[in-house]
Design an enzyme around this catalytic site. Sequence first.
Site, PDB file in Angstrom:
ATOM      1  CE1 TYR A 160      -4.115   1.517  -0.357  1.00 46.78           C
ATOM      2  CE2 TYR A 160      -3.629   2.676   1.679  1.00 46.78           C
ATOM      3  CZ  TYR A 160      -4.418   2.499   0.563  1.00 46.78           C
ATOM      4  OH  TYR A 160      -5.517   3.314   0.366  1.00 46.78           O
ATOM      5  CE  LYS A 167      -7.233   6.082   0.518  1.00 47.90           C
ATOM      6  NZ  LYS A 167      -8.297   6.874  -0.156  1.00 47.90           N
TER       7      LYS A 167
HETATM    8  P1  NAD Z   1     -12.366   3.188  -8.369  1.00 46.65           P
HETATM    9  O1  NAD Z   1     -11.192   3.006  -9.240  1.00 46.65           O
HETATM   10  O2  NAD Z   1     -13.676   2.733  -8.854  1.00 46.65           O
HETATM   11  O3  NAD Z   1     -12.483   4.723  -7.921  1.00 46.65           O
HETATM   12  C1  NAD Z   1     -11.380   5.609  -7.869  1.00 46.65           C
HETATM   13  C2  NAD Z   1     -11.820   6.885  -8.555  1.00 46.65           C
HETATM   14  O4  NAD Z   1     -10.847   7.932  -8.390  1.00 46.65           O
HETATM   15  C3  NAD Z   1     -12.003   6.706 -10.073  1.00 46.65           C
HETATM   16  O5  NAD Z   1     -13.333   7.011 -10.457  1.00 46.65           O
HETATM   17  C4  NAD Z   1     -11.034   7.727 -10.658  1.00 46.65           C
HETATM   18  O6  NAD Z   1     -11.494   8.355 -11.827  1.00 46.65           O
HETATM   19  C5  NAD Z   1     -10.977   8.746  -9.532  1.00 46.65           C
HETATM   20  N1  NAD Z   1      -9.856   9.684  -9.671  1.00 46.65           N
HETATM   21  C6  NAD Z   1      -8.525   9.410  -9.597  1.00 46.65           C
HETATM   22  N2  NAD Z   1      -7.824  10.544  -9.796  1.00 46.65           N
HETATM   23  C7  NAD Z   1      -8.731  11.550  -9.981  1.00 46.65           C
HETATM   24  C8  NAD Z   1      -8.641  12.948 -10.226  1.00 46.65           C
HETATM   25  N3  NAD Z   1      -7.447  13.550 -10.349  1.00 46.65           N
HETATM   26  N4  NAD Z   1      -9.782  13.674 -10.376  1.00 46.65           N
HETATM   27  C9  NAD Z   1     -10.988  13.073 -10.293  1.00 46.65           C
HETATM   28  N5  NAD Z   1     -11.147  11.748 -10.051  1.00 46.65           N
HETATM   29  C10 NAD Z   1     -10.028  11.005  -9.905  1.00 46.65           C
HETATM   30  O7  NAD Z   1     -12.002   2.436  -6.978  1.00 46.65           O
HETATM   31  P2  NAD Z   1     -12.699   2.432  -5.525  1.00 46.65           P
HETATM   32  O8  NAD Z   1     -12.157   1.239  -4.857  1.00 46.65           O
HETATM   33  O9  NAD Z   1     -14.150   2.625  -5.642  1.00 46.65           O
HETATM   34  O10 NAD Z   1     -12.009   3.695  -4.820  1.00 46.65           O
HETATM   35  C11 NAD Z   1     -12.728   4.775  -4.271  1.00 46.65           C
HETATM   36  C12 NAD Z   1     -12.114   5.209  -2.952  1.00 46.65           C
HETATM   37  O11 NAD Z   1     -12.254   4.161  -2.001  1.00 46.65           O
HETATM   38  C13 NAD Z   1     -10.622   5.521  -3.021  1.00 46.65           C
HETATM   39  O12 NAD Z   1     -10.345   6.666  -2.201  1.00 46.65           O
HETATM   40  C14 NAD Z   1     -10.001   4.297  -2.376  1.00 46.65           C
HETATM   41  O13 NAD Z   1      -8.752   4.600  -1.803  1.00 46.65           O
HETATM   42  C15 NAD Z   1     -11.030   3.997  -1.333  1.00 46.65           C
HETATM   43  N6  NAD Z   1     -10.972   2.645  -0.751  1.00 46.65           N
HETATM   44  C16 NAD Z   1     -11.042   1.541  -1.564  1.00 46.65           C
HETATM   45  C17 NAD Z   1     -10.976   0.272  -0.991  1.00 46.65           C
HETATM   46  C18 NAD Z   1     -11.020  -0.975  -1.853  1.00 46.65           C
HETATM   47  O14 NAD Z   1     -10.630  -2.037  -1.377  1.00 46.65           O
HETATM   48  N7  NAD Z   1     -11.506  -0.899  -3.080  1.00 46.65           N
HETATM   49  C19 NAD Z   1     -10.868   0.144   0.400  1.00 46.65           C
HETATM   50  C20 NAD Z   1     -10.821   1.277   1.201  1.00 46.65           C
HETATM   51  C21 NAD Z   1     -10.872   2.542   0.603  1.00 46.65           C
HETATM   52  C1  IMJ Z   2      -3.910  -0.883  -3.073  1.00 43.40           C
HETATM   53  C2  IMJ Z   2      -2.533  -1.115  -3.157  1.00 43.40           C
HETATM   54  C3  IMJ Z   2      -1.904  -2.075  -2.380  1.00 43.40           C
HETATM   55  C4  IMJ Z   2      -2.623  -2.821  -1.488  1.00 43.40           C
HETATM   56  C5  IMJ Z   2      -3.998  -2.595  -1.387  1.00 43.40           C
HETATM   57  C6  IMJ Z   2      -4.648  -1.634  -2.190  1.00 43.40           C
HETATM   58  N1  IMJ Z   2      -4.964  -3.177  -0.598  1.00 43.40           N
HETATM   59  C7  IMJ Z   2      -6.179  -2.621  -0.869  1.00 43.40           C
HETATM   60  C8  IMJ Z   2      -6.023  -1.647  -1.877  1.00 43.40           C
HETATM   61  C9  IMJ Z   2      -4.700  -4.252   0.374  1.00 43.40           C
HETATM   62  C10 IMJ Z   2      -7.445  -2.960  -0.185  1.00 43.40           C
HETATM   63  C11 IMJ Z   2      -7.113  -0.802  -2.503  1.00 43.40           C
HETATM   64  N2  IMJ Z   2      -7.165   0.534  -1.877  1.00 43.40           N
HETATM   65  C12 IMJ Z   2      -7.585   0.605  -0.483  1.00 43.40           C
HETATM   66  C13 IMJ Z   2      -6.828   1.724  -2.535  1.00 43.40           C
HETATM   67  O1  IMJ Z   2      -6.938   2.774  -1.912  1.00 43.40           O
HETATM   68  C14 IMJ Z   2      -6.324   1.723  -3.916  1.00 43.40           C
HETATM   69  C15 IMJ Z   2      -5.777   2.836  -4.474  1.00 43.40           C
HETATM   70  C16 IMJ Z   2      -5.135   2.880  -5.761  1.00 43.40           C
HETATM   71  C17 IMJ Z   2      -5.113   1.808  -6.642  1.00 43.40           C
HETATM   72  C18 IMJ Z   2      -4.446   1.928  -7.876  1.00 43.40           C
HETATM   73  C19 IMJ Z   2      -4.343   0.792  -8.857  1.00 43.40           C
HETATM   74  C20 IMJ Z   2      -4.054   1.237 -10.263  1.00 43.40           C
HETATM   75  C21 IMJ Z   2      -3.149   2.440 -10.353  1.00 43.40           C
HETATM   76  N3  IMJ Z   2      -3.114   3.339  -9.324  1.00 43.40           N
HETATM   77  C22 IMJ Z   2      -3.806   3.167  -8.166  1.00 43.40           C
HETATM   78  N4  IMJ Z   2      -3.834   4.192  -7.273  1.00 43.40           N
HETATM   79  C23 IMJ Z   2      -4.489   4.056  -6.106  1.00 43.40           C
HETATM   80  O2  IMJ Z   2      -2.495   2.615 -11.389  1.00 43.40           O
END
Ligand code: NAD
Ligand code: IMJ
Length: 260
Positions: A160, A167
């Site tokens: 991460y 974060k």
């Molecule tokens: P996702 O890829 O569907 O959403 C990420 C979004 O960020 C995308 O729509 C992308 O267009 C947008 N984005 C990135 N850079 C941008 C910019 N400069 N301007 C406008 N939009 C921008 O993935 P997700 O998992 O739904 O992620 C949403 C949030 O949830 C993120 O903050 C992620 O860190 C958080 N999150 C995800 C998880 C997981 O396991 N998926 C867990 C905890 C928190």
């Molecule tokens: C992301 C990276 C490493 C470990 C991770 C994650 N774990 C989880 C996530 C364990 C749950 C997903 N997460 C919480 C995120 O916030 C992801 C952010 C993200 C993911 C990508 C993938 C593609 C890319 N850039 C990204 N930037 C942020 O090119």
Amino acid sequence: MTGLMDGRNVLITGVRNEWSIAWHCALALHRAGAGLAFSVLSEREASSVHKLLGASSIEAPVFLCDATDDARVDALAAQVRDTFQGRLDGILHSIAFARKEELSGEYLTTSRDGFVLAHESSVYTLVNLSRATRPLLQAAGGGSIVTLTYLGAERVVPNYNVMGVAKAALEASVRYLASDLGKDNIRVNAVSAGPIKTLAARAIAGFDTMIRQVEERSPLRRAVGADEVADAVLFLLSPLARGVTGEVLYVDGGYHIMGM
Ligand code: NAD
Ligand code: IMJ
């Protein structure tokens, strides 16, 4: 039917496709009666959101905005003002980005550019969106801003890396923004979601291992779904959470409380 969010308008960022956490939040908010507007990063995402809206009978405008671009964020605020007659009740910030190469291996080797990009995209976008929309939230007599975070802000989660550091800054920003905006009756909170299979998570090394760990170790013995995260976001955006600000609410099946 009377809904929790009847008469309230919410701006939703970060919908990329049907797996996006923000999309599930949009569905929950719509069911609760909220009026919606969407802001997306690219034309491609705009057409994806238009398809989702068409299939779900939700009517809402979709605006284009790279949230790292100050001029675009100000233009978005003006578009939202015109859509909702100057009043906005809530914002969902669901935006994170880091370079793929920074999300594996050692944090130690994070590049300066990669560090800045991750913080600009994942943290400053919350500050900038909050600043630009403050007058609209003030005009509504107050409002609620919610962002999404992850346990990697507080604990070392393999790969991460720079996202965890970003974060941590995001969660601190929630507290500072909550302090600034409380006098305007604007609340700022975060939901810390457990791992969910979205585009931002699928490509990640070790993601499946993380899900398995949650299934084995969390009190609920299962991973959470985006719909469960969405219900917590709905709560924080709603008047039910009128006394809650500066908080991080965990929707992770209790995983974060465990020592082992
Ligand atoms: P996702 O890829 O569907 O959403 C990420 C979004 O960020 C995308 O729509 C992308 O267009 C947008 N984005 C990135 N850079 C941008 C910019 N400069 N301007 C406008 N939009 C921008 O993935 P997700 O998992 O739904 O992620 C949403 C949030 O949830 C993120 O903050 C992620 O860190 C958080 N999150 C995800 C998880 C997981 O396991 N998926 C867990 C905890 C928190
Ligand atoms: C992301 C990276 C490493 C470990 C991770 C994650 N774990 C989880 C996530 C364990 C749950 C997903 N997460 C919480 C995120 O916030 C992801 C952010 C993200 C993911 C990508 C993938 C593609 C890319 N850039 C990204 N930037 C942020 O090119």
